[in-house]
Design an enzyme around this catalytic site. Structure first.
Site, PDB file in Angstrom:
ATOM      1  N   SER A   1       0.807  -1.220   0.000  1.00 34.97           N
ATOM      2  CA  SER A   1       0.000   0.000   0.000  1.00 34.97           C
ATOM      3  C   SER A   1       0.839   1.268   0.000  1.00 34.97           C
ATOM      4  O   SER A   1       0.288   2.369  -0.007  1.00 34.97           O
ATOM      5  CB  SER A   1      -0.953   0.006   1.201  1.00 34.97           C
ATOM      6  OG  SER A   1      -0.225  -0.056   2.415  1.00 34.97           O
ATOM      7  N   UNK A   2       2.162   1.128  -0.012  1.00 34.56           N
ATOM      8  CA  UNK A   2       3.046   2.297  -0.038  1.00 34.56           C
ATOM      9  C   UNK A   2       3.485   2.566  -1.474  1.00 34.56           C
ATOM     10  O   UNK A   2       4.315   1.827  -2.017  1.00 34.56           O
ATOM     11  CB  UNK A   2       4.256   2.067   0.851  1.00 34.56           C
ATOM     12  N   PRO A   3       2.953   3.605  -2.126  1.00 31.69           N
ATOM     13  CA  PRO A   3       3.243   3.858  -3.544  1.00 31.69           C
ATOM     14  C   PRO A   3       4.725   4.007  -3.892  1.00 31.69           C
ATOM     15  O   PRO A   3       5.175   3.395  -4.865  1.00 31.69           O
ATOM     16  CB  PRO A   3       2.448   5.137  -3.837  1.00 31.69           C
ATOM     17  CG  PRO A   3       1.304   5.081  -2.881  1.00 31.69           C
ATOM     18  CD  PRO A   3       1.893   4.499  -1.630  1.00 31.69           C
TER      19      PRO A   3
END
Length: 259
Positions: A132-134
């Site tokens: 979920s961390u771009p």
């Protein structure tokens, strides 16, 4: 030599300054955007496809500089949590002993420790992050290239940690990876499986325990890198997302290999 308390105080004050700097720049960018719309001015120039921002948008669908979640009070809280809290608690410091924190080997599903992946005389390059961390996802192609270039002289480990932007706590608009917070270890393994299917890499892969021992030891939230050699921390990368820099990581690895 500073004692541990002094080091933590210095680190805390430095991180407060950095946090305020980031917050100020985010607010300034938002005000500029509102002003341009109010004046009916032309939108910004087309985005350079090779830029970090463009890579993040292409890989994950997220524009961090325009995402409402990054500019909300919840965003401020979570940034403070990662920048001020997690980093101050970390015990991994450059030149110090590498914390031998607990993990689970993704392939074997067996408990292990981070230094189990280290070999005498060979640097161990560690990359911490989550789906979920771009910036973590968008930069993984670069990390894979570093692996390909140096795998004969160094070892590499990817560690899956808690979600940086879980769908139930701090979701980002248009994020390709909508994953809720890990309530059980099975949840974390399922998230790690999604990550494994989403990117291509040839290195060891481990998952942090539900006590987040490795995350806390290395200040890994939201993403971070480290280089360990013979049990000593040779390099600890900057706090993500803004100081997560794989170009710097490669330069540091080259320097370690020359020792």
């Amino acid at each position: 030599m500073h004692n541990l308390l002094e080091i933590k105080i210095i680190r805390f004050l430095r991180n407060v300054f950095y946090f305020l700097h980031v917050l100020f720049n985010e607010c300034l960018d938002t005000l500029k955007a509102y002003y341009k719309r109010w004046r009916g001015m032309k939108s910004e120039k087309p985005l350079d496809p090779s830029s970090r921002r463009a890579r993040i948008i292409q890989a994950t669908g997220v524009d961090l500089s325009r995402d409402p979640a990054m500019q909300s009070l919840r965003g401020v809280y979570h940034m403070a949590k990662s920048i001020l809290y997690a980093d101050v608690l970390r015990t991994a410091v450059r030149g110090g002993n590498a914390p031998n924190s607990s993990l689970v080997n993704y392939r074997t599903k067996e408990k292990c420790n981070i230094l189990d992946f280290m070999k005498p005389g060979r640097p161990l390059v560690v990359n911490f992050g989550s789906c979920s961390u771009p910036p973590f996802m968008a930069s993984f192609e670069i990390f894979s290239r570093i692996i390909d270039s140096y795998h004969e002289r160094a070892d590499f480990l990817t560690v899956y940690i808690e979600e940086a932007h879980s769908s139930d706590l701090w979701a980002l608009k248009n994020n390709k990876y909508s994953i809720p917070s890990h309530i059980t270890f099975e949840d974390r393994m399922e998230a790690a499986a999604i990550f494994k299917k989403s990117v291509s890499f040839e290195c060891a892969f481990a998952v942090d325990t539900m006590k987040d021992e490795t995350n806390l030891s290395y200040g890994a939230l939201p993403e971070r890198t480290a280089i360990i050699l013979d049990g000593k921390v040779q390099y600890i990368g900057g706090i993500g997302p803004f100081n997560y820099d794989l170009v710097e990581l490669e330069k540091e690895l080259i320097a370690v290999l020359k020792k």
